[in-house]
Design an enzyme around this catalytic site. Structure first.
Site, PDB file in Angstrom:
ATOM      1  N   LYS A  13      -7.598   0.236   3.275  1.00 49.08           N
ATOM      2  CA  LYS A  13      -7.435   0.816   4.619  1.00 49.08           C
ATOM      3  C   LYS A  13      -7.436   2.352   4.554  1.00 49.08           C
ATOM      4  O   LYS A  13      -8.126   3.021   5.321  1.00 49.08           O
ATOM      5  CB  LYS A  13      -6.127   0.320   5.274  1.00 49.08           C
ATOM      6  CG  LYS A  13      -6.056  -1.202   5.402  1.00 49.08           C
ATOM      7  CD  LYS A  13      -4.784  -1.665   6.065  1.00 49.08           C
ATOM      8  CE  LYS A  13      -3.521  -1.411   5.268  1.00 49.08           C
ATOM      9  NZ  LYS A  13      -3.412  -2.175   3.994  1.00 49.08           N
ATOM     10  N   ARG A  86       2.013  -3.964  12.234  1.00 47.25           N
ATOM     11  CA  ARG A  86       2.170  -4.889  11.115  1.00 47.25           C
ATOM     12  C   ARG A  86       2.934  -6.138  11.519  1.00 47.25           C
ATOM     13  O   ARG A  86       3.134  -7.024  10.685  1.00 47.25           O
ATOM     14  CB  ARG A  86       2.968  -4.186  10.024  1.00 47.25           C
ATOM     15  CG  ARG A  86       2.131  -3.708   8.862  1.00 47.25           C
ATOM     16  CD  ARG A  86       3.066  -2.951   7.968  1.00 47.25           C
ATOM     17  NE  ARG A  86       2.712  -3.003   6.605  1.00 47.25           N
ATOM     18  CZ  ARG A  86       2.055  -2.033   5.978  1.00 47.25           C
ATOM     19  NH1 ARG A  86       1.645  -0.985   6.614  1.00 47.25           N
ATOM     20  NH2 ARG A  86       1.835  -2.133   4.692  1.00 47.25           N
ATOM     21  N   ARG A 120      -4.017   1.792  -9.144  1.00 43.99           N
ATOM     22  CA  ARG A 120      -4.104   2.956  -8.246  1.00 43.99           C
ATOM     23  C   ARG A 120      -3.249   4.107  -8.775  1.00 43.99           C
ATOM     24  O   ARG A 120      -2.136   3.916  -9.228  1.00 43.99           O
ATOM     25  CB  ARG A 120      -3.621   2.590  -6.839  1.00 43.99           C
ATOM     26  CG  ARG A 120      -3.486   3.845  -5.958  1.00 43.99           C
ATOM     27  CD  ARG A 120      -3.320   3.561  -4.510  1.00 43.99           C
ATOM     28  NE  ARG A 120      -2.178   2.730  -4.220  1.00 43.99           N
ATOM     29  CZ  ARG A 120      -1.928   2.246  -3.004  1.00 43.99           C
ATOM     30  NH1 ARG A 120      -2.744   2.500  -2.013  1.00 43.99           N
ATOM     31  NH2 ARG A 120      -0.876   1.479  -2.794  1.00 43.99           N
ATOM     32  N   ARG A 153       2.591   4.926  -7.363  1.00 43.96           N
ATOM     33  CA  ARG A 153       3.583   4.676  -6.304  1.00 43.96           C
ATOM     34  C   ARG A 153       4.619   3.672  -6.801  1.00 43.96           C
ATOM     35  O   ARG A 153       4.254   2.701  -7.463  1.00 43.96           O
ATOM     36  CB  ARG A 153       2.879   4.123  -5.056  1.00 43.96           C
ATOM     37  CG  ARG A 153       2.447   5.199  -4.093  1.00 43.96           C
ATOM     38  CD  ARG A 153       1.576   4.715  -2.965  1.00 43.96           C
ATOM     39  NE  ARG A 153       2.016   3.517  -2.265  1.00 43.96           N
ATOM     40  CZ  ARG A 153       1.425   3.017  -1.176  1.00 43.96           C
ATOM     41  NH1 ARG A 153       0.367   3.644  -0.663  1.00 43.96           N
ATOM     42  NH2 ARG A 153       1.853   1.926  -0.597  1.00 43.96           N
ATOM     43  N   ARG A 164       4.913  -7.537  -1.436  1.00 50.68           N
ATOM     44  CA  ARG A 164       4.220  -6.951  -0.275  1.00 50.68           C
ATOM     45  C   ARG A 164       3.185  -7.932   0.264  1.00 50.68           C
ATOM     46  O   ARG A 164       2.998  -8.068   1.472  1.00 50.68           O
ATOM     47  CB  ARG A 164       3.537  -5.626  -0.678  1.00 50.68           C
ATOM     48  CG  ARG A 164       4.524  -4.491  -0.871  1.00 50.68           C
ATOM     49  CD  ARG A 164       3.944  -3.379  -1.713  1.00 50.68           C
ATOM     50  NE  ARG A 164       2.836  -2.690  -1.085  1.00 50.68           N
ATOM     51  CZ  ARG A 164       2.001  -1.883  -1.740  1.00 50.68           C
ATOM     52  NH1 ARG A 164       2.158  -1.675  -3.032  1.00 50.68           N
ATOM     53  NH2 ARG A 164       1.034  -1.280  -1.099  1.00 50.68           N
TER      54      ARG A 164
HETATM   55  P1  AP5 Z   1      -6.208   2.018  -0.491  1.00 47.13           P
HETATM   56  O1  AP5 Z   1      -7.327   2.565   0.321  1.00 47.13           O
HETATM   57  O2  AP5 Z   1      -5.077   2.907  -0.838  1.00 47.13           O
HETATM   58  O3  AP5 Z   1      -5.668   0.653   0.174  1.00 47.13           O
HETATM   59  P2  AP5 Z   1      -4.679   0.432   1.385  1.00 47.13           P
HETATM   60  O4  AP5 Z   1      -5.143  -0.794   2.095  1.00 47.13           O
HETATM   61  O5  AP5 Z   1      -4.522   1.689   2.189  1.00 47.13           O
HETATM   62  O6  AP5 Z   1      -3.378   0.092   0.546  1.00 47.13           O
HETATM   63  P3  AP5 Z   1      -1.872   0.550   0.720  1.00 47.13           P
HETATM   64  O7  AP5 Z   1      -1.177   0.009  -0.514  1.00 47.13           O
HETATM   65  O8  AP5 Z   1      -1.709   2.003   0.951  1.00 47.13           O
HETATM   66  O9  AP5 Z   1      -1.479  -0.248   1.984  1.00 47.13           O
HETATM   67  P4  AP5 Z   1      -0.163  -0.833   2.376  1.00 47.13           P
HETATM   68  O10 AP5 Z   1      -0.527  -1.374   3.686  1.00 47.13           O
HETATM   69  O11 AP5 Z   1       0.520  -1.793   1.476  1.00 47.13           O
HETATM   70  O12 AP5 Z   1       0.803   0.435   2.247  1.00 47.13           O
HETATM   71  P5  AP5 Z   1       1.366   1.436   3.307  1.00 47.13           P
HETATM   72  O13 AP5 Z   1       1.324   2.760   2.704  1.00 47.13           O
HETATM   73  O14 AP5 Z   1       0.774   1.218   4.650  1.00 47.13           O
HETATM   74  O15 AP5 Z   1      -6.863   1.413  -1.822  1.00 47.13           O
HETATM   75  C1  AP5 Z   1      -6.071   0.796  -2.836  1.00 47.13           C
HETATM   76  C2  AP5 Z   1      -6.739   1.034  -4.200  1.00 47.13           C
HETATM   77  O16 AP5 Z   1      -8.002   0.356  -4.247  1.00 47.13           O
HETATM   78  C3  AP5 Z   1      -7.058   2.527  -4.494  1.00 47.13           C
HETATM   79  O17 AP5 Z   1      -6.870   2.741  -5.868  1.00 47.13           O
HETATM   80  C4  AP5 Z   1      -8.554   2.678  -4.092  1.00 47.13           C
HETATM   81  O18 AP5 Z   1      -9.181   3.685  -4.860  1.00 47.13           O
HETATM   82  C5  AP5 Z   1      -9.106   1.281  -4.406  1.00 47.13           C
HETATM   83  N1  AP5 Z   1     -10.149   0.865  -3.457  1.00 47.13           N
HETATM   84  C6  AP5 Z   1     -10.174   1.090  -2.112  1.00 47.13           C
HETATM   85  N2  AP5 Z   1     -11.267   0.498  -1.567  1.00 47.13           N
HETATM   86  C7  AP5 Z   1     -11.920  -0.118  -2.588  1.00 47.13           C
HETATM   87  C8  AP5 Z   1     -13.095  -0.915  -2.653  1.00 47.13           C
HETATM   88  N3  AP5 Z   1     -13.825  -1.193  -1.561  1.00 47.13           N
HETATM   89  N4  AP5 Z   1     -13.479  -1.405  -3.857  1.00 47.13           N
HETATM   90  C9  AP5 Z   1     -12.737  -1.152  -4.981  1.00 47.13           C
HETATM   91  N5  AP5 Z   1     -11.619  -0.392  -4.984  1.00 47.13           N
HETATM   92  C10 AP5 Z   1     -11.208   0.103  -3.808  1.00 47.13           C
HETATM   93  O19 AP5 Z   1       2.881   0.921   3.431  1.00 47.13           O
HETATM   94  C11 AP5 Z   1       3.817   1.096   2.390  1.00 47.13           C
HETATM   95  C12 AP5 Z   1       5.187   0.584   2.850  1.00 47.13           C
HETATM   96  O20 AP5 Z   1       5.637   1.362   3.988  1.00 47.13           O
HETATM   97  C13 AP5 Z   1       5.223  -0.876   3.340  1.00 47.13           C
HETATM   98  O21 AP5 Z   1       5.386  -1.778   2.284  1.00 47.13           O
HETATM   99  C14 AP5 Z   1       6.440  -0.830   4.287  1.00 47.13           C
HETATM  100  O22 AP5 Z   1       7.650  -0.842   3.566  1.00 47.13           O
HETATM  101  C15 AP5 Z   1       6.305   0.534   4.949  1.00 47.13           C
HETATM  102  N6  AP5 Z   1       5.487   0.495   6.188  1.00 47.13           N
HETATM  103  C16 AP5 Z   1       4.313   1.140   6.414  1.00 47.13           C
HETATM  104  N7  AP5 Z   1       3.854   0.878   7.639  1.00 47.13           N
HETATM  105  C17 AP5 Z   1       4.752   0.036   8.216  1.00 47.13           C
HETATM  106  C18 AP5 Z   1       4.808  -0.614   9.475  1.00 47.13           C
HETATM  107  N8  AP5 Z   1       3.840  -0.443  10.400  1.00 47.13           N
HETATM  108  N9  AP5 Z   1       5.864  -1.418   9.723  1.00 47.13           N
HETATM  109  C19 AP5 Z   1       6.864  -1.592   8.816  1.00 47.13           C
HETATM  110  N10 AP5 Z   1       6.861  -1.021   7.604  1.00 47.13           N
HETATM  111  C20 AP5 Z   1       5.802  -0.198   7.296  1.00 47.13           C
END
Ligand code: AP5
Length: 207
Positions: A13, A86, A120, A153, A164
């Site tokens: 994402k 979410r 990552r 992270r 997660r």
């Molecule tokens: P990346 O692009 O970083 O993936 P992502 O989907 O953004 O993953 P995140 O881990 O950041 O998402 P998340 O939803 O768990 O975390 P968030 O920060 O929102 O890519 C991942 C890896 O793959 C990278 O190394 C990249 O280079 C590689 N990659 C990307 N695309 C690729 C491809 N096509 N092919 C191969 N490799 C690829 O949330 C963290 C925490 O915050 C949550 O657990 C929760 O506690 C809290 N939180 C955040 N938002 C909320 C909410 N709305 N409600 C409640 N709690 C929340």
């Protein structure tokens, strides 16, 4: 146009959001990035969120909705929501703030999620994303862009990644059906390359 990126942790994402923001000039609103900034600043919100994040649990809906409302600040157009909503309650709350026009659902199975996220690395200074398997930095441990130090992270350890993913299935996956019923959902296979994913989504956005 307001766009939502939906999908399991590690689906790509954030990677896709960076490209879409550059190409379409949308305002990027990542609740995960905002929360990590609050944790780094040691704010009251950051202190509350840190425990949930380290365990891979969701931060309570009312906290997230308050945070989003504050950032949107009365504007009604041009947002790219990444990692939000979410839960169904967050989706309903968002509708009271502004309309959603398109939801891109990046679909990726659990084993690929674990493989990607374990590899990552993120730059401490500028936030650039790397992957030891698919997109390693030129010099190990250093950011190509700014020379900053790369770190893992705390929630990218395998047991937290698996939690997660479980939380995603229980609380976020129902959003797929929710937005499908409204006719807003576009599914994209997140195992494709970042370029292919961007091309497919850009085509939809250009109509
Ligand atoms: P990346 O692009 O970083 O993936 P992502 O989907 O953004 O993953 P995140 O881990 O950041 O998402 P998340 O939803 O768990 O975390 P968030 O920060 O929102 O890519 C991942 C890896 O793959 C990278 O190394 C990249 O280079 C590689 N990659 C990307 N695309 C690729 C491809 N096509 N092919 C191969 N490799 C690829 O949330 C963290 C925490 O915050 C949550 O657990 C929760 O506690 C809290 N939180 C955040 N938002 C909320 C909410 N709305 N409600 C409640 N709690 C929340």
């Amino acid at each position: 146009m307001n766009l939502v990126l939906l999908g399991p942790p590690g689906a790509g994402k954030g990677t896709l959001a960076a490209r879409l923001v550059e190409e379409f000039g949308l305002v990027h609103l990542s609740t995960g990035d905002i929360l990590r900034e609050e944790v780094a600043r040691g704010s009251k919100l950051g202190k509350l969120a840190e425990d949930y994040m380290d365990r891979g649990e969701l931060v309570p809906d009312e906290v997230i909705l308050g945070m989003v409302q504050e950032r949107v600040d009365g504007e009604t157009d041009g947002f790219l929501f990444d990692g939000f909503p979410r839960t169904i309650a967050q989706a309903e709350g968002l509708e009271r703030i502004l309309p959603v026009h398109l939801v891109v659902y990046l679909d990726l199975p659990e084993e690929e999620v674990v493989r990607r996220l374990s590899a990552r690395r993120v730059c401490k200074q500028c936030g650039a994303n790397y992957n030891l398997l698919t997109q390693p930095p030129g010099v190990p441990g250093k950011c190509d862009r700014c020379g900053g130090e790369l770190y893992q992270r705390p929630d990218d350890r395998e047991e937290v990644i698996r939690n997660r993913f479980r939380v995603y299935l229980e609380q976020s996956a129902p959003l797929v059906g929710y937005y499908e019923k409204k006719g807003l959902l576009r599914r994209v296979d997140a195992s494709l390359s970042p370029d292919e994913i961007f091309r497919k989504v850009a085509e939809v956005l250009r109509g």
